[in-house]
Design an enzyme around this catalytic site. Structure first.
Site, PDB file in Angstrom:
ATOM      1  N   ARG A  98       0.907  -1.154   0.075  1.00  0.00           N
ATOM      2  CA  ARG A  98      -0.207  -0.070  -0.010  1.00  0.00           C
ATOM      3  C   ARG A  98       0.794   1.249   0.058  1.00  0.00           C
ATOM      4  O   ARG A  98       2.051   1.194   0.739  1.00  0.00           O
ATOM      5  CB  ARG A  98      -0.975  -0.018   1.018  1.00  0.00           C
ATOM      6  N   HIS A 123      -0.731   0.312  -9.663  1.00  0.00           N
ATOM      7  CA  HIS A 123      -1.357  -0.794  -8.928  1.00  0.00           C
ATOM      8  C   HIS A 123      -2.044  -1.979  -9.556  1.00  0.00           C
ATOM      9  O   HIS A 123      -3.178  -2.406  -9.385  1.00  0.00           O
ATOM     10  CB  HIS A 123      -2.541   0.138  -8.022  1.00  0.00           C
ATOM     11  N   GLU A 170       2.385  17.105  -4.309  1.00  0.00           N
ATOM     12  CA  GLU A 170       1.933  15.831  -4.802  1.00  0.00           C
ATOM     13  C   GLU A 170       2.747  15.761  -6.356  1.00  0.00           C
ATOM     14  O   GLU A 170       3.432  14.769  -6.691  1.00  0.00           O
ATOM     15  CB  GLU A 170       0.735  15.329  -4.720  1.00  0.00           C
TER      16      GLU A 170
END
Length: 312
Positions: free
Chosen positions: A232, A288, A270
């Site tokens: 994660r 992912h 970010e």
């Protein structure tokens, strides 16, 4: 005739799950595009709920599901499911790490080999008509110490894939004793940090592990050269990873997850961090998809159906 027990499938699933559930006497209702508001309106009619990652099963959902007997997560991670509250209500929590562990193990292996042998960066150079053999000299996996942090289904799968490469595999898992198979040496965290050259993260996301791996934590790994995170994103602080890449501590990093995977919601900070990561030729990022293959898509549905049969 008794009324069939109904299961709400609130996300995309392989079609094989429908006949498998019907064989058990359930009535599956397949609504893969239903949103949270829609779930809350009808969940009281169902004994089971099957989700992937879009739906957080918290107190609100559980309280609305007055007839729920189980909640099944099609995948491994249960960070969006309030298991404690489910237990309190006597509702079974089910997941299916057996369904995508092989896919994840292979993906982690692919990231690692591509980093060590500079496969991706070399390919990009060739596309730019640059032929540089010396600059793309690789490093062999043989003889290296690979540390598996969290030896559950995913960590074990990756370790199994490593066995043919003649590397030393050590593992730490605070919830386990000896590891099955005998090919992973069980070590304490201090030894993992002292000896690991290639670190692969396979720990779950919870209040204890969120942002656990920050700069200070990473620097406790004395010989760390390659970092893999297929667990994660919120476990690993992006700014910490960038610092170790900038100062040359790390040879490379392979990420299948990010702290924030909703790129459209990024702040300027970010965006700058992601741009920085993308500027490193020794960093690989995938969206992912480690556990997301054609085979795992079907296998997860089969595992969920089987666990519903066995555990309820």
């Amino acid at each position: 005739m008794s009324k069939k027990k109904r299961i709400l499938i609130a996300d995309d699933m392989h079609e094989c799950i429908l006949p498998l559930l019907r064989e058990q006497g359930y009535e599956p209702v397949y609504l893969p595009v239903i949103d949270r508001e829609g779930i809350l309106k009808i969940i009281g009619e169902f004994e089971g709920l099957i989700i992937r990652s879009k739906t957080a099963v918290n107190k609100e959902v559980v309280d609305a599901g007055v007839n729920l007997k189980f909640v099944a997560r099609a995948g491994a991670g249960m960070d969006k499911v309030d298991e404690d509250y489910l237990n309190e209500k006597g509702i079974k929590a089910i997941n299916a790490p057996e369904g995508n562990r092989d896919a994840l193990g292979e993906h982690a292996m692919g990231l690692l080999l591509s980093l060590l042998h500079k496969i991706s960066s070399a390919h990009q150079e060739i596309k730019g008509h640059k032929w540089d053999r010396e600059g793309n000299r690789g490093i062999e996996l043989k003889g290296k110490v690979v540390g598996i942090y969290g030896v559950g289904n995913m960590g074990m799968s990756f370790a199994q894939k490593l066995r043919g490469f003649d590397c030393e595999i050590i593992g730490f898992d605070k919830f386990k004793g000896a590891f099955e198979g005998g090919f992973i040496k069980n070590v304490e965290l201090d030894e993992l940090m002292e000896r690991t050259e290639i670190l692969s993260l396979h720990i779950p996301l919870n209040s204890e592990t969120r942002h656990l791996v920050d700069e200070a934590y990473l620097r406790r790994f004395k010989n760390l050269k390659v970092l893999l995170n297929t667990a994660r994103g919120e476990i690993l602080r992006t700014d910490a990873l960038i610092k170790l890449l900038e100062d040359g501590t790390l040879y490379g990093a392979g990420l299948d997850v990010l702290e924030n995977e909703k790129l459209h919601s990024y702040t300027e900070q970010e965006k700058a961090q992601l741009d920085k990561l993308n500027s490193f030729p020794n960093v690989l990022i995938t969206p992912h998809v480690g556990g997301w293959t054609y085979e795992s898509y079907q296998r997860i549905s089969e595992v969920i159906a089987q666990k519903i049969k066995e555990e309820l």
